[in-house]
Scaffold this motif. Structure first.
Motif, PDB file in Angstrom:
ATOM      1  N   HIS A 227      15.597  10.673  -0.968  1.00 32.31           N
ATOM      2  CA  HIS A 227      16.669   9.810  -1.452  1.00 32.31           C
ATOM      3  C   HIS A 227      17.068   8.821  -0.356  1.00 32.31           C
ATOM      4  CE1 HIS A 227      20.658   8.584  -2.885  1.00 32.31           C
ATOM      5  NE2 HIS A 227      20.270   9.000  -4.079  1.00 32.31           N
ATOM      6  N   TRP A 228      17.332   7.584  -0.763  1.00 36.14           N
ATOM      7  CA  TRP A 228      17.605   6.535   0.229  1.00 36.14           C
ATOM      8  C   TRP A 228      18.778   6.890   1.144  1.00 36.14           C
ATOM      9  CZ3 TRP A 228      22.475   4.472   0.260  1.00 36.14           C
ATOM     10  CH2 TRP A 228      23.259   4.630  -0.898  1.00 36.14           C
ATOM     11  N   ALA A 229      19.724   7.679   0.638  1.00 40.60           N
ATOM     12  CA  ALA A 229      20.914   7.983   1.428  1.00 40.60           C
ATOM     13  C   ALA A 229      20.646   9.021   2.516  1.00 40.60           C
ATOM     14  CB  ALA A 229      22.038   8.477   0.514  1.00 40.60           C
ATOM     15  N   THR A 230      19.497   9.715   2.439  1.00 42.77           N
ATOM     16  CA  THR A 230      19.230  10.763   3.428  1.00 42.77           C
ATOM     17  C   THR A 230      17.915  10.575   4.179  1.00 42.77           C
ATOM     18  OG1 THR A 230      18.137  12.255   1.835  1.00 42.77           O
ATOM     19  CG2 THR A 230      20.542  12.422   2.043  1.00 42.77           C
ATOM     20  N   VAL A 231      17.293   9.407   4.039  1.00 40.33           N
ATOM     21  CA  VAL A 231      16.033   9.198   4.760  1.00 40.33           C
ATOM     22  C   VAL A 231      16.250   9.236   6.268  1.00 40.33           C
ATOM     23  CG1 VAL A 231      14.762   7.960   2.967  1.00 40.33           C
ATOM     24  CG2 VAL A 231      16.293   6.695   4.474  1.00 40.33           C
ATOM     25  N   GLY A 232      17.372   8.686   6.719  1.00 43.98           N
ATOM     26  CA  GLY A 232      17.665   8.700   8.148  1.00 43.98           C
ATOM     27  C   GLY A 232      17.826  10.113   8.668  1.00 43.98           C
ATOM     28  N   ARG A 233      18.483  10.947   7.895  1.00 40.27           N
ATOM     29  CA  ARG A 233      18.681  12.337   8.299  1.00 40.27           C
ATOM     30  C   ARG A 233      17.353  13.081   8.330  1.00 40.27           C
ATOM     31  NH1 ARG A 233      23.550  15.612   7.593  1.00 40.27           N
ATOM     32  NH2 ARG A 233      23.033  17.789   8.027  1.00 40.27           N
ATOM     33  N   LEU A 234      16.491  12.845   7.332  1.00 37.81           N
ATOM     34  CA  LEU A 234      15.187  13.500   7.310  1.00 37.81           C
ATOM     35  C   LEU A 234      14.376  13.121   8.544  1.00 37.81           C
ATOM     36  CD1 LEU A 234      13.208  15.314   5.702  1.00 37.81           C
ATOM     37  CD2 LEU A 234      12.332  13.223   4.624  1.00 37.81           C
ATOM     38  N   ALA A 235      14.401  11.840   8.891  1.00 40.93           N
ATOM     39  CA  ALA A 235      13.652  11.382  10.071  1.00 40.93           C
ATOM     40  C   ALA A 235      14.221  11.968  11.356  1.00 40.93           C
ATOM     41  CB  ALA A 235      13.669   9.860  10.127  1.00 40.93           C
ATOM     42  N   ALA A 236      15.561  12.060  11.434  1.00 37.15           N
ATOM     43  CA  ALA A 236      16.192  12.593  12.644  1.00 37.15           C
ATOM     44  C   ALA A 236      15.977  14.087  12.796  1.00 37.15           C
ATOM     45  CB  ALA A 236      17.687  12.279  12.619  1.00 37.15           C
ATOM     46  N   ASP A 237      16.068  14.804  11.681  1.00 39.06           N
ATOM     47  CA  ASP A 237      15.905  16.265  11.732  1.00 39.06           C
ATOM     48  C   ASP A 237      14.461  16.689  11.915  1.00 39.06           C
ATOM     49  OD1 ASP A 237      18.613  16.461  11.347  1.00 39.06           O
ATOM     50  OD2 ASP A 237      18.494  17.085   9.240  1.00 39.06           O
ATOM     51  N   HIS A 238      13.533  15.834  11.458  1.00 41.26           N
ATOM     52  CA  HIS A 238      12.114  16.207  11.491  1.00 41.26           C
ATOM     53  C   HIS A 238      11.278  15.037  12.021  1.00 41.26           C
ATOM     54  CE1 HIS A 238      13.031  19.835   9.135  1.00 41.26           C
ATOM     55  NE2 HIS A 238      13.819  19.055   8.405  1.00 41.26           N
ATOM     56  N   PRO A 239      11.322  14.794  13.318  1.00 40.83           N
ATOM     57  CA  PRO A 239      10.586  13.648  13.896  1.00 40.83           C
ATOM     58  C   PRO A 239       9.074  13.756  13.722  1.00 40.83           C
ATOM     59  CG  PRO A 239      11.453  15.093  15.621  1.00 40.83           C
ATOM     60  CD  PRO A 239      12.070  15.548  14.335  1.00 40.83           C
ATOM     61  N   GLU A 240       8.580  14.949  13.377  1.00 37.24           N
ATOM     62  CA  GLU A 240       7.135  15.114  13.187  1.00 37.24           C
ATOM     63  C   GLU A 240       6.672  14.595  11.832  1.00 37.24           C
ATOM     64  OE1 GLU A 240       9.359  18.777  11.897  1.00 37.24           O
ATOM     65  OE2 GLU A 240       9.390  17.394  13.594  1.00 37.24           O
ATOM     66  N   ILE A 241       7.616  14.184  10.981  1.00 39.95           N
ATOM     67  CA  ILE A 241       7.290  13.630   9.669  1.00 39.95           C
ATOM     68  C   ILE A 241       7.373  12.112   9.734  1.00 39.95           C
ATOM     69  CG2 ILE A 241       7.946  13.540   7.232  1.00 39.95           C
ATOM     70  CD1 ILE A 241       9.241  16.285   7.583  1.00 39.95           C
ATOM     71  N   HIS A 242       6.426  11.425   9.109  1.00 43.90           N
ATOM     72  CA  HIS A 242       6.432   9.963   9.050  1.00 43.90           C
ATOM     73  C   HIS A 242       7.237   9.549   7.814  1.00 43.90           C
ATOM     74  CE1 HIS A 242       3.343  10.166  12.139  1.00 43.90           C
ATOM     75  NE2 HIS A 242       2.629  10.943  11.351  1.00 43.90           N
ATOM     76  N   VAL A 243       8.520   9.329   7.994  1.00 49.78           N
ATOM     77  CA  VAL A 243       9.428   9.079   6.870  1.00 49.78           C
ATOM     78  C   VAL A 243       9.398   7.603   6.486  1.00 49.78           C
ATOM     79  CG1 VAL A 243      11.808   9.230   6.049  1.00 49.78           C
ATOM     80  CG2 VAL A 243      10.904  10.981   7.608  1.00 49.78           C
ATOM     81  N   GLU A 244       9.242   7.339   5.181  1.00 48.84           N
ATOM     82  CA  GLU A 244       9.232   5.981   4.656  1.00 48.84           C
ATOM     83  C   GLU A 244      10.396   5.818   3.683  1.00 48.84           C
ATOM     84  OE1 GLU A 244       5.442   4.890   3.095  1.00 48.84           O
ATOM     85  OE2 GLU A 244       4.344   5.664   4.837  1.00 48.84           O
ATOM     86  N   SER A 245      11.123   4.719   3.808  1.00 44.83           N
ATOM     87  CA  SER A 245      12.332   4.530   3.002  1.00 44.83           C
ATOM     88  C   SER A 245      12.108   3.742   1.726  1.00 44.83           C
ATOM     89  CB  SER A 245      13.401   3.822   3.844  1.00 44.83           C
ATOM     90  OG  SER A 245      12.925   2.553   4.300  1.00 44.83           O
ATOM     91  N   ASP A 246      11.007   2.989   1.618  1.00 50.20           N
ATOM     92  CA  ASP A 246      10.826   2.089   0.475  1.00 50.20           C
ATOM     93  C   ASP A 246      10.241   2.721  -0.784  1.00 50.20           C
ATOM     94  OD1 ASP A 246      11.925  -0.205   1.571  1.00 50.20           O
ATOM     95  OD2 ASP A 246      10.055  -0.770   2.553  1.00 50.20           O
ATOM     96  N   PRO A 247       9.162   3.511  -0.691  1.00 49.85           N
ATOM     97  CA  PRO A 247       8.477   3.919  -1.923  1.00 49.85           C
ATOM     98  C   PRO A 247       9.301   4.832  -2.815  1.00 49.85           C
ATOM     99  CG  PRO A 247       7.060   4.197   0.002  1.00 49.85           C
ATOM    100  CD  PRO A 247       8.436   3.949   0.508  1.00 49.85           C
ATOM    101  N   ILE A 248       9.041   4.764  -4.111  1.00 52.22           N
ATOM    102  CA  ILE A 248       9.636   5.698  -5.062  1.00 52.22           C
ATOM    103  C   ILE A 248       8.984   7.063  -4.905  1.00 52.22           C
ATOM    104  CG2 ILE A 248       9.586   6.273  -7.530  1.00 52.22           C
ATOM    105  CD1 ILE A 248      10.547   3.544  -8.140  1.00 52.22           C
ATOM    106  N   PHE A 249       7.685   7.097  -4.636  1.00 54.04           N
ATOM    107  CA  PHE A 249       7.050   8.355  -4.294  1.00 54.04           C
ATOM    108  C   PHE A 249       5.935   8.099  -3.296  1.00 54.04           C
ATOM    109  CE2 PHE A 249       4.675   7.008  -8.073  1.00 54.04           C
ATOM    110  CZ  PHE A 249       3.370   7.127  -7.640  1.00 54.04           C
ATOM    111  N   VAL A 250       5.588   9.126  -2.547  1.00 57.70           N
ATOM    112  CA  VAL A 250       4.544   9.037  -1.526  1.00 57.70           C
ATOM    113  C   VAL A 250       3.614  10.237  -1.690  1.00 57.70           C
ATOM    114  CG1 VAL A 250       4.046   9.240   0.941  1.00 57.70           C
ATOM    115  CG2 VAL A 250       5.901   7.760   0.179  1.00 57.70           C
TER     116      VAL A 250
END
Length: 334
Positions: free
Chosen positions: A140-163
């Motif tokens: 969800h767009w509102a928590t992408v920053g948190r996902l990236a911060a909590d899990h730096p080993e994941i390549h988090v993308e904010s734009d796509p509807i699904f990956v």
């Protein structure tokens, strides 16, 4: 994945108290509708709701969904393991809920599953289980920053509807759960079944990105004339053919003027605009799913040249084929 056409594809949805209802029911409806269109040709989907214990599970909306199987009762091999989510709105913004029981089960069952699909904030649960390490993912767009911060080993993308990253699938907002499920149906049974489901449910066919301008609807109104419906399907299967108004009118044994009038009345679109939309949608799917060169894609989709492909992308989507692929490609190495 189920290897035999007569064996249902098993989808297990991990349930927990407070889960978002649509994260569960949206994909389940898509899978059920796909089964209707498959008829007796192939087995459809068997959707199971599993939790730590059996019984009714309260969702965020207050609707109670019945869990009939425990996590421990699930088969050793699950075709698709689907992880729904839940967010709470706190004083500092949305907070994704991570259910420890689901996390513990995912650590055990996730590595054995054919694929793991996380819906919305469910990505935080899947990430906590370590399944997204080294993968591309969204949430969800509102928590992408948190996902990236909590899990730096994941390549988090904010734009796509699904990956899609290997066998890991993640999706953005709650309603994108159905877009994700539609993409899974397309992978399992092809674009024709996915398109049938999209039309029946009045959905877009696999919206690839997080912005509305990247969503070109293919679920045109069905119209009353079977010959026009058949023509539209034929167009989709022959995009590299001559699809000019004179050629299509000749195929329908109509005058050009009458054909253009009838087609517009049935579809709400001119023949030229419809053909261009179909070619654009096909080009988008090839850019998302393959590594083919733009020149090859232009020929396969019926564009006269790669320059025409670029022009249509600029005019319709405000981007280039290369930039579109960079942002929205759904296949990637693990």
């Amino acid at each position: 994945m189920s290897a035999h056409p007569s064996v249902p594809h098993v989808v297990v949805i991990a349930m927990f108290p407070g889960v978002d209802t649509l994260d569960v029911t949206g994909p389940a409806e898509v899978f059920a509708m796909a089964g209707q269109f498959l008829g007796g040709r192939r087995a459809g989907y068997e959707v199971r709701l599993a939790g730590e214990r059996r019984g009714p599970v309260p969702t965020f909306s207050g609707v109670r969904l019945c869990v009939e199987e425990e996590f421990a009762e699930q088969p050793q091999t699950i075709d698709t393991l689907l992880v729904p989510g839940r967010m709470l709105i706190g004083p500092d913004g949305p907070v994704p809920q991570v259910d420890p029981g689901v996390v513990a089960w995912l650590r055990e069952a996730g590595p054995r599953a054919g694929r793991v699909a996380s819906v919305c904030a469910g990505a935080h649960i899947t990430a906590a289980a370590g399944l997204l390490d080294g993968h591309r993912a969204t949430t969800h767009w509102a928590t992408v920053g948190r996902l990236a911060a909590d899990h730096p080993e994941i390549h988090v993308e904010s734009d796509p509807i699904f990956v899609r990253s290997g066998r890991m699938w993640t999706s953005a907002g709650i309603t994108s759960s159905m877009d994700l499920a539609l993409a899974l149906v397309a992978e399992d049974h092809g674009d024709r079944v996915a398109l049938d489901v999209a039309r029946a449910m009045v959905m877009y066919l696999q919206r690839p990105g997080g912005q509305s301008q990247f969503s070109v609807p293919l679920a045109q109104r069905p119209g009353d004339r079977g010959d026009i419906r058949d023509l539209r399907l034929w167009i989709g299967e022959h995009l590299d053919a001559d699809l000019s108004v004179p050629a299509l009118a000749a195929r329908m044994m109509m005058s050009e003027r009458n054909f253009a009038r009838v087609f517009h009345a049935e579809t709400g679109s001119t023949p030229g605009a419809f053909v261009e939309s179909m070619r654009l949608e096909a080009a988008r799917r090839l850019l998302e799913r393959t590594g083919r060169l733009p020149s090859d894609i232009a020929r396969a989709c019926g564009f006269r040249s790669v320059e025409t492909l670029h022009r249509v992308f600029r005019d319709r989507l405000g981007t280039t084929p290369g930039e579109y692929r960079r942002r929205f490609r759904t296949t990637a190495p693990c």
